[in-house]
Enzyme design. Sequence first.
Site, PDB file in Angstrom:
ATOM      1  N   GLY A  13       0.821  -1.213   0.000  1.00  0.00           N
ATOM      2  CA  GLY A  13       0.000   0.000   0.000  1.00  0.00           C
ATOM      3  C   GLY A  13       0.850   1.255   0.000  1.00  0.00           C
ATOM      4  O   GLY A  13       2.084   1.198   0.013  1.00  0.00           O
ATOM      5  N   GLN A  14       0.158   2.389   0.034  1.00  0.00           N
ATOM      6  CA  GLN A  14       0.921   3.648  -0.081  1.00  0.00           C
ATOM      7  C   GLN A  14       1.709   3.976   1.180  1.00  0.00           C
ATOM      8  O   GLN A  14       2.841   4.460   1.091  1.00  0.00           O
ATOM      9  CB  GLN A  14       0.057   4.804  -0.564  1.00  0.00           C
ATOM     10  CG  GLN A  14      -1.262   4.996   0.151  1.00  0.00           C
ATOM     11  CD  GLN A  14      -1.733   6.433   0.063  1.00  0.00           C
ATOM     12  OE1 GLN A  14      -1.111   7.275  -0.570  1.00  0.00           O
ATOM     13  NE2 GLN A  14      -2.837   6.742   0.735  1.00  0.00           N
ATOM     14  N   ILE A  15       1.186   3.680   2.357  1.00  0.00           N
ATOM     15  CA  ILE A  15       1.996   3.905   3.573  1.00  0.00           C
ATOM     16  C   ILE A  15       3.182   2.943   3.561  1.00  0.00           C
ATOM     17  O   ILE A  15       4.313   3.330   3.851  1.00  0.00           O
ATOM     18  CB  ILE A  15       1.162   3.719   4.857  1.00  0.00           C
ATOM     19  CG1 ILE A  15       0.100   4.819   4.953  1.00  0.00           C
ATOM     20  CG2 ILE A  15       2.060   3.760   6.105  1.00  0.00           C
ATOM     21  CD1 ILE A  15      -0.836   4.694   6.143  1.00  0.00           C
ATOM     22  N   ARG A  97     -20.738   1.808   9.241  1.00  0.00           N
ATOM     23  CA  ARG A  97     -19.685   1.644  10.248  1.00  0.00           C
ATOM     24  C   ARG A  97     -19.530   0.186  10.708  1.00  0.00           C
ATOM     25  O   ARG A  97     -18.430  -0.325  10.813  1.00  0.00           O
ATOM     26  CB  ARG A  97     -20.034   2.513  11.460  1.00  0.00           C
ATOM     27  CG  ARG A  97     -18.879   3.233  12.052  1.00  0.00           C
ATOM     28  CD  ARG A  97     -19.464   4.307  12.909  1.00  0.00           C
ATOM     29  NE  ARG A  97     -19.600   3.803  14.272  1.00  0.00           N
ATOM     30  CZ  ARG A  97     -18.767   4.146  15.236  1.00  0.00           C
ATOM     31  NH1 ARG A  97     -17.766   4.943  14.979  1.00  0.00           N
ATOM     32  NH2 ARG A  97     -18.950   3.702  16.456  1.00  0.00           N
ATOM     33  N   ASN A 104     -12.836  -5.313   9.174  1.00  0.00           N
ATOM     34  CA  ASN A 104     -11.535  -5.223   9.846  1.00  0.00           C
ATOM     35  C   ASN A 104     -11.359  -6.308  10.893  1.00  0.00           C
ATOM     36  O   ASN A 104     -10.235  -6.757  11.139  1.00  0.00           O
ATOM     37  CB  ASN A 104     -11.334  -3.828  10.422  1.00  0.00           C
ATOM     38  CG  ASN A 104     -10.835  -2.893   9.332  1.00  0.00           C
ATOM     39  OD1 ASN A 104      -9.802  -3.140   8.743  1.00  0.00           O
ATOM     40  ND2 ASN A 104     -11.607  -1.866   9.035  1.00  0.00           N
ATOM     41  N   ASP A 158      -1.291  12.629  14.654  1.00  0.00           N
ATOM     42  CA  ASP A 158      -2.080  13.726  15.224  1.00  0.00           C
ATOM     43  C   ASP A 158      -1.194  14.601  16.115  1.00  0.00           C
ATOM     44  O   ASP A 158      -1.289  15.832  16.101  1.00  0.00           O
ATOM     45  CB  ASP A 158      -3.251  13.146  16.035  1.00  0.00           C
ATOM     46  CG  ASP A 158      -3.994  12.088  15.239  1.00  0.00           C
ATOM     47  OD1 ASP A 158      -4.557  12.427  14.199  1.00  0.00           O
ATOM     48  OD2 ASP A 158      -3.968  10.904  15.646  1.00  0.00           O
ATOM     49  N   HIS A 186      -8.134   8.045  17.510  1.00  0.00           N
ATOM     50  CA  HIS A 186      -7.620   8.605  16.251  1.00  0.00           C
ATOM     51  C   HIS A 186      -8.813   8.804  15.318  1.00  0.00           C
ATOM     52  O   HIS A 186      -9.103   7.999  14.443  1.00  0.00           O
ATOM     53  CB  HIS A 186      -6.592   7.679  15.595  1.00  0.00           C
ATOM     54  CG  HIS A 186      -6.228   8.157  14.209  1.00  0.00           C
ATOM     55  ND1 HIS A 186      -5.534   9.321  13.972  1.00  0.00           N
ATOM     56  CD2 HIS A 186      -6.496   7.644  12.978  1.00  0.00           C
ATOM     57  CE1 HIS A 186      -5.390   9.498  12.674  1.00  0.00           C
ATOM     58  NE2 HIS A 186      -5.974   8.495  12.048  1.00  0.00           N
TER      59      HIS A 186
HETATM   60  N1  LIG Z   1      -3.536   6.061  12.365  1.00  0.00           N
HETATM   61  C1  LIG Z   1      -3.241   6.992  11.463  1.00  0.00           C
HETATM   62  O1  LIG Z   1      -2.789   8.092  11.810  1.00  0.00           O
HETATM   63  C2  LIG Z   1      -3.420   6.755   9.979  1.00  0.00           C
HETATM   64  C3  LIG Z   1      -2.974   7.704   9.081  1.00  0.00           C
HETATM   65  C4  LIG Z   1      -3.115   7.477   7.713  1.00  0.00           C
HETATM   66  C5  LIG Z   1      -3.716   6.313   7.253  1.00  0.00           C
HETATM   67  N2  LIG Z   1      -4.158   5.407   8.162  1.00  0.00           N
HETATM   68  C6  LIG Z   1      -4.768   4.123   7.737  1.00  0.00           C
HETATM   69  O2  LIG Z   1      -3.741   3.225   7.330  1.00  0.00           O
HETATM   70  C7  LIG Z   1      -4.298   2.231   6.487  1.00  0.00           C
HETATM   71  C8  LIG Z   1      -3.417   2.005   5.272  1.00  0.00           C
HETATM   72  O3  LIG Z   1      -3.371   3.167   4.468  1.00  0.00           O
HETATM   73  P1  LIG Z   1      -2.737   3.127   3.003  1.00  0.00           P
HETATM   74  O4  LIG Z   1      -2.893   4.514   2.464  1.00  0.00           O
HETATM   75  O5  LIG Z   1      -1.406   2.469   3.003  1.00  0.00           O
HETATM   76  O6  LIG Z   1      -3.802   2.173   2.270  1.00  0.00           O
HETATM   77  P2  LIG Z   1      -3.626   1.365   0.918  1.00  0.00           P
HETATM   78  O7  LIG Z   1      -5.017   0.980   0.501  1.00  0.00           O
HETATM   79  O8  LIG Z   1      -2.733   2.077  -0.038  1.00  0.00           O
HETATM   80  O9  LIG Z   1      -2.858   0.054   1.373  1.00  0.00           O
HETATM   81  C9  LIG Z   1      -3.399  -0.884   2.234  1.00  0.00           C
HETATM   82  C10 LIG Z   1      -2.753  -2.213   1.903  1.00  0.00           C
HETATM   83  O10 LIG Z   1      -3.188  -3.147   2.869  1.00  0.00           O
HETATM   84  C11 LIG Z   1      -3.335  -4.394   2.215  1.00  0.00           C
HETATM   85  N3  LIG Z   1      -4.153  -5.283   3.031  1.00  0.00           N
HETATM   86  C12 LIG Z   1      -5.505  -5.341   3.131  1.00  0.00           C
HETATM   87  N4  LIG Z   1      -5.877  -6.360   3.920  1.00  0.00           N
HETATM   88  C13 LIG Z   1      -4.738  -6.953   4.335  1.00  0.00           C
HETATM   89  C14 LIG Z   1      -4.471  -8.079   5.157  1.00  0.00           C
HETATM   90  N5  LIG Z   1      -5.462  -8.803   5.694  1.00  0.00           N
HETATM   91  N6  LIG Z   1      -3.184  -8.417   5.383  1.00  0.00           N
HETATM   92  C15 LIG Z   1      -2.178  -7.716   4.823  1.00  0.00           C
HETATM   93  N7  LIG Z   1      -2.367  -6.661   4.018  1.00  0.00           N
HETATM   94  C16 LIG Z   1      -3.639  -6.284   3.775  1.00  0.00           C
HETATM   95  C17 LIG Z   1      -3.931  -4.019   0.867  1.00  0.00           C
HETATM   96  O11 LIG Z   1      -3.749  -5.063  -0.096  1.00  0.00           O
HETATM   97  C18 LIG Z   1      -3.135  -2.762   0.524  1.00  0.00           C
HETATM   98  O12 LIG Z   1      -1.972  -3.062  -0.217  1.00  0.00           O
HETATM   99  C19 LIG Z   1      -5.716   2.709   6.170  1.00  0.00           C
HETATM  100  O13 LIG Z   1      -6.607   2.030   7.043  1.00  0.00           O
HETATM  101  C20 LIG Z   1      -5.672   4.188   6.528  1.00  0.00           C
HETATM  102  O14 LIG Z   1      -6.952   4.690   6.859  1.00  0.00           O
HETATM  103  C21 LIG Z   1      -4.014   5.592   9.507  1.00  0.00           C
HETATM  104  O1  LIG Z   2      -7.542   7.548   6.396  1.00  0.00           O
HETATM  105  C1  LIG Z   2      -8.088   8.470   7.021  1.00  0.00           C
HETATM  106  O2  LIG Z   2      -9.322   8.505   7.251  1.00  0.00           O
HETATM  107  C2  LIG Z   2      -7.263   9.607   7.543  1.00  0.00           C
HETATM  108  C3  LIG Z   2      -6.052   9.173   8.291  1.00  0.00           C
HETATM  109  O3  LIG Z   2      -6.368   8.401   9.396  1.00  0.00           O
HETATM  110  C4  LIG Z   2      -5.277  10.394   8.705  1.00  0.00           C
HETATM  111  O4  LIG Z   2      -5.345  10.800   9.881  1.00  0.00           O
HETATM  112  O5  LIG Z   2      -4.619  10.994   7.821  1.00  0.00           O
END
Ligand SMILES: NC(=O)c1ccc[n+]([C@@H]2O[C@H](COP(=O)([O-])OP(=O)(O)OC[C@H]3O[C@@H](n4cnc5c(N)ncnc54)[C@H](O)[C@@H]3O)[C@@H](O)[C@H]2O)c1
Ligand SMILES: O=C(O)C[C@H](O)C(=O)O
Length: 327
Positions: A13-15, A97, A104, A158, A186
Amino acid sequence: MASVNVTVTGAAGQIGYALLFRIASGHLLGPDTKVNLRLLEIPQAVKAAEGTAMELDDSAFPLLSGIEVTDDAKKAFDGANVALLVGARPRTKGMERGDLLEANGGIFKPQGEAINAGAASDIKVLVVGNPANTNALIAQQHAPDVPAARFTAMTRLDHNRAISQLATKLGVSVTEIKKLTIWGNHSATQYPDVFHTDVNGKSAAELVNDEAWLADTFIPTVAKRGAAIIEARGASSAASAANAAIDHIHDWVLGTPAGDWTSMAVPSDGSYGVPEGIISSFPVTTANGEYQIVQGLEINEFSRARIDASVAELVEERDAVRALGLI
Ligand SMILES: NC(=O)c1ccc[n+]([C@@H]2O[C@H](COP(=O)([O-])OP(=O)(O)OC[C@H]3O[C@@H](n4cnc5c(N)ncnc54)[C@H](O)[C@@H]3O)[C@@H](O)[C@H]2O)c1
Ligand SMILES: O=C(O)C[C@H](O)C(=O)O
């Protein structure tokens, strides 16, 4: 040199893409620790994760001792010392929700079980995938042999966002801001608290001296920043989220600096009236690989109402996953 097993889910994924290169270059655990990466993905994304692994190889990082890509959670978490649970089911159109929590649950329950079955005895878990606090609770509840406190969720993004907003307001450097706190979930109910924040020995709240700015500008800007990034970028925050995940684990393992603290969502021990067991954000200090909730802070009325609202949302989320049979 010691080698640490670091498992990253959602690696394609992107993160994941922003995170893995920084882990491999030593930003997670410092310049004296080798890292062995385990990348977990769903079957259809394994090929993309293998592509990222090829690029990691091509970077010839001196601290990277190995990479394994798998779609098998048991393999991915076997012997893991650090687990970054990034992969999650995003909310899509028409999804309620309850649907999101249920989807999840299907991810974090088996991952908790796999951590329970095979992770190293010093395992530290950070959940990034949203809803992060409740996903962390689900995983924790399926890992009864792992100390509950090892399951944490990310509010460091945050925290960093709040420091940046406050530094801009006060015309100071981010390094001059200490002891800021994110409380709660969060989510948009989170509460960024500057009442104990220190700016060069002065109280941030007194320097701001404007409760309306706090209530109407600062708090909503920080709490809704994730949505603002999605609106601007067309995708949720990635590099800043990866950076915050690095900060969270780095400080947990290597310690917070003297005279400062950070924010982590951790299982409540009942501190500050937060119901025990809820994974809620608190001010924490860390040393020797352990975190401690900062005690004894005076909570004023302004803060109390906001902490309580965010904690109430977490209790609701816990009750919802309980009703769905996920915990
Ligand atoms: N807590 C925070 O501050 C925060 C901040 C930003 C994003 N996020 C969250 O982080 C998560 C990931 O974001 P992203 O932009 O990388 O998303 P993304 O969709 O680009 O990547 C997510 C990846 O997870 C994989 N995935 C899905 N189910 C899986 C599983 N069971 N096992 C392993 N991999 C699995 C997908 O195939 C995908 O490659 C999202 O839920 C987003 O909301 C949280
Ligand atoms: O994916 C989101 O809903 C936002 C993300 O959790 C963020 O804080 O940037």
